[in-house]
Each structure stands twice: as C-alpha cells, then as structure tokens.
Design an enzyme around this catalytic site. Sequence first.
Site, PDB file in Angstrom:
ATOM      1  N   THR A   1      12.387   4.947 -10.347  1.00  0.00           N
ATOM      2  CA  THR A   1      11.249   5.173 -11.230  1.00  0.00           C
ATOM      3  C   THR A   1      11.648   6.464 -12.202  1.00  0.00           C
ATOM      4  O   THR A   1      12.566   6.904 -12.112  1.00  0.00           O
ATOM      5  CB  THR A   1       9.877   5.674 -10.478  1.00  0.00           C
ATOM      6  OG1 THR A   1       8.791   5.491 -11.496  1.00  0.00           O
ATOM      7  CG2 THR A   1       9.837   6.993  -9.749  1.00  0.00           C
TER       8      THR A   1
ATOM      9  N   GLN B   1       5.946   7.624  -4.958  1.00  0.00           N
ATOM     10  CA  GLN B   1       6.955   6.714  -4.732  1.00  0.00           C
ATOM     11  C   GLN B   1       7.971   7.449  -3.699  1.00  0.00           C
ATOM     12  O   GLN B   1       7.376   8.017  -2.572  1.00  0.00           O
ATOM     13  CB  GLN B   1       8.024   6.929  -6.220  1.00  0.00           C
ATOM     14  CG  GLN B   1       7.090   5.831  -7.279  1.00  0.00           C
ATOM     15  CD  GLN B   1       5.888   6.377  -8.097  1.00  0.00           C
ATOM     16  OE1 GLN B   1       6.041   7.812  -8.406  1.00  0.00           O
ATOM     17  NE2 GLN B   1       4.871   5.667  -8.172  1.00  0.00           N
TER      18      GLN B   1
ATOM     19  N   GLY C   1       1.426  -6.968  -5.462  1.00  0.00           N
ATOM     20  CA  GLY C   1       1.189  -8.129  -4.542  1.00  0.00           C
ATOM     21  C   GLY C   1       2.639  -8.758  -4.118  1.00  0.00           C
ATOM     22  O   GLY C   1       2.682  -9.829  -3.281  1.00  0.00           O
TER      23      GLY C   1
ATOM     24  N   LYS D   1       2.277   7.317   2.677  1.00  0.00           N
ATOM     25  CA  LYS D   1       1.838   8.592   2.099  1.00  0.00           C
ATOM     26  C   LYS D   1       0.379   8.835   2.056  1.00  0.00           C
ATOM     27  O   LYS D   1      -0.138   9.908   2.477  1.00  0.00           O
ATOM     28  CB  LYS D   1       2.580   8.848   0.533  1.00  0.00           C
ATOM     29  CG  LYS D   1       4.199   8.765   0.759  1.00  0.00           C
ATOM     30  CD  LYS D   1       4.649   8.980  -0.636  1.00  0.00           C
ATOM     31  CE  LYS D   1       4.547   7.901  -1.479  1.00  0.00           C
ATOM     32  NZ  LYS D   1       5.080   6.657  -1.113  1.00  0.00           N
TER      33      LYS D   1
ATOM     34  N   VAL E   1       0.605  -2.594  -5.342  1.00  0.00           N
ATOM     35  CA  VAL E   1       0.099  -2.875  -6.950  1.00  0.00           C
ATOM     36  C   VAL E   1       0.374  -4.123  -7.559  1.00  0.00           C
ATOM     37  O   VAL E   1      -0.684  -4.642  -8.253  1.00  0.00           O
ATOM     38  CB  VAL E   1       0.979  -1.479  -7.791  1.00  0.00           C
ATOM     39  CG1 VAL E   1       0.668  -1.749  -9.402  1.00  0.00           C
ATOM     40  CG2 VAL E   1       0.731  -0.314  -7.399  1.00  0.00           C
TER      41      VAL E   1
ATOM     42  N   GLY F   1       0.508   3.034  -5.613  1.00  0.00           N
ATOM     43  CA  GLY F   1      -0.507   2.123  -4.504  1.00  0.00           C
ATOM     44  C   GLY F   1      -0.695   3.037  -3.154  1.00  0.00           C
ATOM     45  O   GLY F   1       0.255   2.723  -2.540  1.00  0.00           O
ATOM     46  N   HIS F   2      -1.663   3.632  -2.958  1.00  0.00           N
ATOM     47  CA  HIS F   2      -1.565   4.466  -1.888  1.00  0.00           C
ATOM     48  C   HIS F   2      -2.939   4.085  -1.026  1.00  0.00           C
ATOM     49  O   HIS F   2      -4.151   4.250  -1.621  1.00  0.00           O
ATOM     50  CB  HIS F   2      -1.797   6.220  -2.243  1.00  0.00           C
ATOM     51  CG  HIS F   2      -0.582   6.539  -2.692  1.00  0.00           C
ATOM     52  ND1 HIS F   2      -0.526   7.998  -3.183  1.00  0.00           N
ATOM     53  CD2 HIS F   2       0.611   6.074  -2.956  1.00  0.00           C
ATOM     54  CE1 HIS F   2       0.945   8.255  -3.471  1.00  0.00           C
ATOM     55  NE2 HIS F   2       1.464   7.204  -3.528  1.00  0.00           N
TER      56      HIS F   2
ATOM     57  N   ASP G   1       6.164   3.707  -0.700  1.00  0.00           N
ATOM     58  CA  ASP G   1       5.157   2.771   0.493  1.00  0.00           C
ATOM     59  C   ASP G   1       5.489   3.259   1.789  1.00  0.00           C
ATOM     60  O   ASP G   1       5.337   2.203   2.639  1.00  0.00           O
ATOM     61  CB  ASP G   1       5.300   1.372   0.272  1.00  0.00           C
ATOM     62  CG  ASP G   1       5.075   0.847  -1.303  1.00  0.00           C
ATOM     63  OD1 ASP G   1       4.188   1.455  -1.746  1.00  0.00           O
ATOM     64  OD2 ASP G   1       5.578   0.148  -1.645  1.00  0.00           O
TER      65      ASP G   1
ATOM     66  N   PRO H   1       6.244  -9.796  -2.434  1.00  0.00           N
ATOM     67  CA  PRO H   1       6.501  -9.700  -1.104  1.00  0.00           C
ATOM     68  C   PRO H   1       7.675  -8.386  -1.062  1.00  0.00           C
ATOM     69  O   PRO H   1       8.441  -8.510  -2.105  1.00  0.00           O
ATOM     70  CB  PRO H   1       7.062 -11.003  -0.612  1.00  0.00           C
ATOM     71  CG  PRO H   1       7.320 -11.852  -1.983  1.00  0.00           C
ATOM     72  CD  PRO H   1       6.452 -11.180  -3.089  1.00  0.00           C
TER      73      PRO H   1
ATOM     74  N   GLY I   1      -0.606   2.522  13.110  1.00  0.00           N
ATOM     75  CA  GLY I   1      -1.647   1.558  12.650  1.00  0.00           C
ATOM     76  C   GLY I   1      -2.146   2.120  11.383  1.00  0.00           C
ATOM     77  O   GLY I   1      -2.026   3.245  11.156  1.00  0.00           O
TER      78      GLY I   1
HETATM   79  P1  GDP Z   1       2.025   4.714   0.192  1.00  0.00           P
HETATM   80  O1  GDP Z   1       2.451   4.095  -1.098  1.00  0.00           O
HETATM   81  O2  GDP Z   1       3.120   5.488   0.817  1.00  0.00           O
HETATM   82  O3  GDP Z   1       0.803   5.466   0.412  1.00  0.00           O
HETATM   83  O4  GDP Z   1       2.122   3.340   0.996  1.00  0.00           O
HETATM   84  P2  GDP Z   1       1.191   2.202   0.752  1.00  0.00           P
HETATM   85  O5  GDP Z   1      -0.503   2.204   0.810  1.00  0.00           O
HETATM   86  O6  GDP Z   1       1.496   1.410  -0.558  1.00  0.00           O
HETATM   87  O7  GDP Z   1       1.713   1.068   2.181  1.00  0.00           O
HETATM   88  C1  GDP Z   1       1.529   1.556   3.298  1.00  0.00           C
HETATM   89  C2  GDP Z   1       0.906   0.289   3.891  1.00  0.00           C
HETATM   90  O8  GDP Z   1       0.864   0.322   5.392  1.00  0.00           O
HETATM   91  C3  GDP Z   1      -0.724   0.286   3.742  1.00  0.00           C
HETATM   92  O9  GDP Z   1      -1.032  -1.043   3.790  1.00  0.00           O
HETATM   93  C4  GDP Z   1      -1.040   1.362   4.829  1.00  0.00           C
HETATM   94  O10 GDP Z   1      -2.581   1.072   5.288  1.00  0.00           O
HETATM   95  C5  GDP Z   1      -0.173   0.735   5.967  1.00  0.00           C
HETATM   96  N1  GDP Z   1       0.123   1.706   7.100  1.00  0.00           N
HETATM   97  C6  GDP Z   1       0.248   3.112   6.758  1.00  0.00           C
HETATM   98  N2  GDP Z   1       0.690   3.536   8.175  1.00  0.00           N
HETATM   99  C7  GDP Z   1       0.803   2.394   9.006  1.00  0.00           C
HETATM  100  C8  GDP Z   1       1.146   2.280  10.453  1.00  0.00           C
HETATM  101  O11 GDP Z   1       1.543   3.419  10.947  1.00  0.00           O
HETATM  102  N3  GDP Z   1       1.160   1.099  10.923  1.00  0.00           N
HETATM  103  C9  GDP Z   1       0.821   0.074  10.324  1.00  0.00           C
HETATM  104  N4  GDP Z   1       0.728  -1.027  10.956  1.00  0.00           N
HETATM  105  N5  GDP Z   1       0.460   0.129   8.716  1.00  0.00           N
HETATM  106  C10 GDP Z   1       0.408   1.322   8.300  1.00  0.00           C
HETATM  107  P1  IMO Z   2       4.101   4.143  -4.085  1.00  0.00           P
HETATM  108  O1  IMO Z   2       3.588   5.826  -4.460  1.00  0.00           O
HETATM  109  C1  IMO Z   2       7.301   1.399  -4.219  1.00  0.00           C
HETATM  110  C2  IMO Z   2       9.459   0.824  -7.874  1.00  0.00           C
HETATM  111  C3  IMO Z   2       9.298  -0.390  -8.659  1.00  0.00           C
HETATM  112  C4  IMO Z   2      10.576  -0.323  -9.353  1.00  0.00           C
HETATM  113  C5  IMO Z   2      10.677   1.082  -9.800  1.00  0.00           C
HETATM  114  C6  IMO Z   2      10.493   1.396 -11.023  1.00  0.00           C
HETATM  115  O2  IMO Z   2       3.098   3.471  -3.551  1.00  0.00           O
HETATM  116  O3  IMO Z   2       4.983   4.582  -2.956  1.00  0.00           O
HETATM  117  P2  IMO Z   2       8.261   1.981 -12.374  1.00  0.00           P
HETATM  118  O4  IMO Z   2       7.056   1.218 -12.559  1.00  0.00           O
HETATM  119  O5  IMO Z   2       7.871   3.216 -11.547  1.00  0.00           O
HETATM  120  O6  IMO Z   2       8.878   2.243 -13.540  1.00  0.00           O
HETATM  121  O7  IMO Z   2       9.159   1.019 -11.498  1.00  0.00           O
HETATM  122  O8  IMO Z   2      10.155   1.837  -8.929  1.00  0.00           O
HETATM  123  N1  IMO Z   2       8.251   1.726  -7.617  1.00  0.00           N
HETATM  124  C7  IMO Z   2       7.536   1.729  -6.523  1.00  0.00           C
HETATM  125  N2  IMO Z   2       8.070   1.279  -5.153  1.00  0.00           N
HETATM  126  N3  IMO Z   2       6.289   2.493  -4.368  1.00  0.00           N
HETATM  127  C8  IMO Z   2       5.911   2.831  -5.349  1.00  0.00           C
HETATM  128  O9  IMO Z   2       4.795   3.812  -5.278  1.00  0.00           O
HETATM  129  C9  IMO Z   2       6.355   2.670  -6.356  1.00  0.00           C
HETATM  130  N4  IMO Z   2       6.286   3.069  -7.675  1.00  0.00           N
HETATM  131  C10 IMO Z   2       7.434   2.456  -8.334  1.00  0.00           C
HETATM  132  O10 IMO Z   2       9.128  -1.489  -7.882  1.00  0.00           O
HETATM  133  O11 IMO Z   2      11.648  -0.868  -8.655  1.00  0.00           O
HETATM  134 MG    MG Z   3       2.442   2.367  -1.870  1.00  0.00          MG
END
Ligand code: GDP
Ligand code: IMO
Ligand code: MG
Length: 441
Positions: free
Chosen positions: A242, A227, A312, A15, A310, A39-40, A12, A314, A428
């Site tokens: 993972t 991840q 929800g 990416k 993915v 969850g990207h 998260d 916290p 942002g």
């Molecule tokens: P990923 O799994 O690495 O693709 O990241 P996620 O999408 O799970 O989580 C990143 C969250 O932060 C998403 O809601 C993005 O829209 C948001 N985000 C990404 N870059 C930035 C940033 O520079 N600033 C802020 N405020 N939010 C960002």
């Molecule tokens: P993205 O690509 C953050 C974490 C889970 C758990 C561990 C194993 O959005 O960054 P799994 O379901 O893969 O067997 O869970 O890995 N985890 C993630 N944490 N971002 C992810 O993906 C994750 N995918 C798995 O919370 O600790």
């Molecule tokens: Mg993610």
Amino acid sequence: MTVTIVGSQLGDEGKGGIVDLYGDAADVVARYQGGDNAGHTVVEGGEEYKLSLVPSGAIRGKVGVLGNGCVVNPRTLFDEIDTLRERGLDPDVRVAQRAHAILPYHRVLDGIEEEAKSDSDLDAGTTGRGIGPTYEDKAGRRGVRIGDLLDPETLRDRLEYVVPQKRALVEDVYGMEAGEEFDIDALHEEFSEYGRRLRENDMTVNAGEFLTDHVEAGDNVMFEGAQGTSIDIDHGIYPYVTSSNPTAGGACTGTGVGPTTIGQGEIIGIVKAYLSRVGTGPLPTELKGDDESEDLAEYIREEGGEYGTVTGRPRRVGWLDMPMLRHAARTSGFTGIAVNHLDVLGGLDEVKVGHTYTLDGEETETMPPTTERWGDCDPTYRTFDGWPDADWEAVAADGYDALPDNAQAYLDYISDELDTPVYAVGIGPGRDETIVLDRPF
Ligand code: GDP
Ligand code: IMO
Ligand code: MG
C-alpha cells in the site's frame, strides 16, 4: 499515555478486534494512515461491524480522529457515519485539516494503472479505493486537503490546477475517455458540500494539537494502524504494497504527536496465527502447489472466513512466517503482541511455522530487502503438534490455562522468538473470545 496498534503481517490480522478490546480504557482512538482500503471488524454481542474509515473505538462511543497521514474519501466517511447511526451508534469523528482527500478521479486512476501494470505482473491487487493515486498527489504537492474543502475558493483553485492534468493523463497517455469524475464544476459542487457538512458539524481538527492536548490532560489515546508491516511502502514487499506507513513510525508522522510521546507508550503488534494475503506478489510459506496444501489452505480459508472485508476476494493462505515477524517486531519496536485466530488452527494434526529461510544455500532469520530475493527464499519449517478444536467460548471464560498445552507451546515459541510478551490471545471473533494476559492502559 498512548497505545499504538500495528499489523505485523499483511493486513487483516484482527486489529479492529484488539482496538475494540483495549478501547474500553481509551478516550480517543486515532487512525494515522491509509483510508477506506482498510476493513476492520468488531464483533460485539453478536453484532458485526465492518469499519473502513471510522476508527474502531466508535463501537464503544469513543472519539475518533483521522490523522493527517490518512487519505479520506468524504463520500465513504459520511456513508459510514450514516450507516452506523442507523444501527444506533453516534460516531464522533474528527478529521485532520492536513489529511488529503480522495477524489473520484483517484479511484478511476487506481483502476487504470492496475490494469496497465498487470501486463508486467506489477499490479498490487489494490482495493481500488484510489489510495495510491491520492498519496502520489500528496507527494507531488498537487493534492486536495480536507482543509481546502472548507473554503470554496481554495478548493476551486486546487481543482483547476490538477483536474486538467488528470484528464490529460487519462486521454493522452492511456487513450481513454475521461468521464464525470474529471468535471471541475461537478467536483466542486460535491466536495464543497462535504466541506460545509464538515464545518457545520465541527468535525475538522489540527490533529497534532488535539491529540497532544488529550495526552497532556492525562487521557488515554490509542493509535489504530491499518494494513500491516509487510505491505508498508518503505518496509514491505515493494511494489506489492500500500502507499503509506502502517509501521509505528507512521503514528508520529501521521498524527503530529511526537515520537517521544508515542515511544513512552506501548506498541502492540497484532499477529495472525497463520498468514493471509489478499494481494499479489510472492509468499514463501503459502499453502499451494499440491493437493494436500491446497486442501489445507481451503480448510483454513473456510474456518477463518478468509475473504476480503473490503473486496470479498478469497485470501491466499500460508503458514506463519517467523522472519516476517522478526522484521515487524524490529521495525516497530513492539512492547507486546496479540496473537489472533488460534482457534482456526484447532483440529489440525500438526501446525507448521517458517522458522528461517534458506537463500543461496545460507540460512537467514529475517526478510531480505528486495521482494525478488524474498521470492527466492525457501522456508525451513518447524513442526508443532496440533491442538484439538475446543469450545472456545468456554476456554475464553476460563482463561489462559484452559488453552490446550500444544497451543500454549506455539504461543511460547512466538513470544520467545520475538522476545516480546503475549498480551492477548484471540480464539474467536467476538469481544469475549479473547484471552487477556495484559492490559496496556
Ligand atoms: P483487521 O483488518 O486487522 O481489523 O482484520 P479484519 O477485520 O479484516 O479480519 C479479521 C477477521 O477475523 C474478522 O472477520 C474478525 O472478526 C475475525 N477475527 C479476529 N480475531 C479472530 C480470532 O481470534 N479468531 C477468529 N476465528 N476470527 C477472528
Ligand atoms: P486492513 O487495515 C489487507 C493490500 C491490497 C493490495 C495492496 C495495495 O483491513 O488490514 P491499496 O488499495 O492499499 O492501494 O492496495 O495492499 N491492502 C490490504 N490487505 N488488509 C488491508 O487493510 C489492506 N489494505 C490494502 O490488497 O495488495
Ligand atoms: Mg481488514
């Protein structure tokens, strides 16, 4: 050429947004590991897309590939493609015939095993998507591959071997009832239908050949890691990890493109300006334990929207952990970094970084190899003066020099410590809310 995008921390890091940012110059975007645990997020023109399996290049209409290192749940894949179509996109996704399929019993087993482990605090807090059990079957040579779905007879042979074992595991080891997820006929009917759809739409490929042909034709190929480094099965905080390799080596084994090709390209580490964590296990720089820290964590969680994409859930929040980043930069060999979420820290009086750890009275600069020892690490913090909240859209439009001086000092520090240039700065979630210093393609 190729560009590989790798999460530097615990997932998260943003990416998806960086894949989208640089994706304009890509011809193909390929995932190399993981599955719908990812969850990207891509935010474009006020529209937010949350992608689990379809590579993030789809928002720009790029061809997407799910490499052999991925575990693919065809249900999720087709649902996601259909939902994106309803939103006016036309995703072109190819799936490696060597990729393994997630079957419904894998999800059931994921839940049962997490529950069983929780008594000993060994549960990883998985996403419940069946990722671990599917990779177990891959390594155990009893998995069902995407190529098997194309041939009903092979599919039946595979299911007849493996399903009774899974049923016995649930009933005899865990003493639970095995439901419809363990019914060979029902599974065969559903999954041979996915095979038919994959074949009819010409969606399966030999990923290594497909991608290498593109590179040799002079196309740009981007590898989208899911991840992050610290939840890598080999390099992460085992067992709270993972079951795949998000680190850059995974791009080779997970696609069939050779390391010399990938090594000639760029490898960009995505860094969140602080830490967030959805799973369990230690976290030395976590903000917790006293009211001030918990309030700060709450503030950052709200400002940064730190709730799992993915699940929800916290997310736990902490200060940037520099030993974790040194470990990530070394493991993947970053040629550049993108630092996201700098805006979220805007408005704080001071910003801290775990610069080194103290372990058994000794100072150390990188993560110890066992998670128990990592949990014993005491961070030594560096404190930076904070920067004010700003009109980040305006800052993005004006470029790097418009960033507050203290924010620039923070970026300089990270770049110096990792000996790696900053290619992009996220201020942002939107595509236009990123300051671009360098373009890898
Ligand atoms: P990923 O799994 O690495 O693709 O990241 P996620 O999408 O799970 O989580 C990143 C969250 O932060 C998403 O809601 C993005 O829209 C948001 N985000 C990404 N870059 C930035 C940033 O520079 N600033 C802020 N405020 N939010 C960002
Ligand atoms: P993205 O690509 C953050 C974490 C889970 C758990 C561990 C194993 O959005 O960054 P799994 O379901 O893969 O067997 O869970 O890995 N985890 C993630 N944490 N971002 C992810 O993906 C994750 N995918 C798995 O919370 O600790
Ligand atoms: Mg993610």
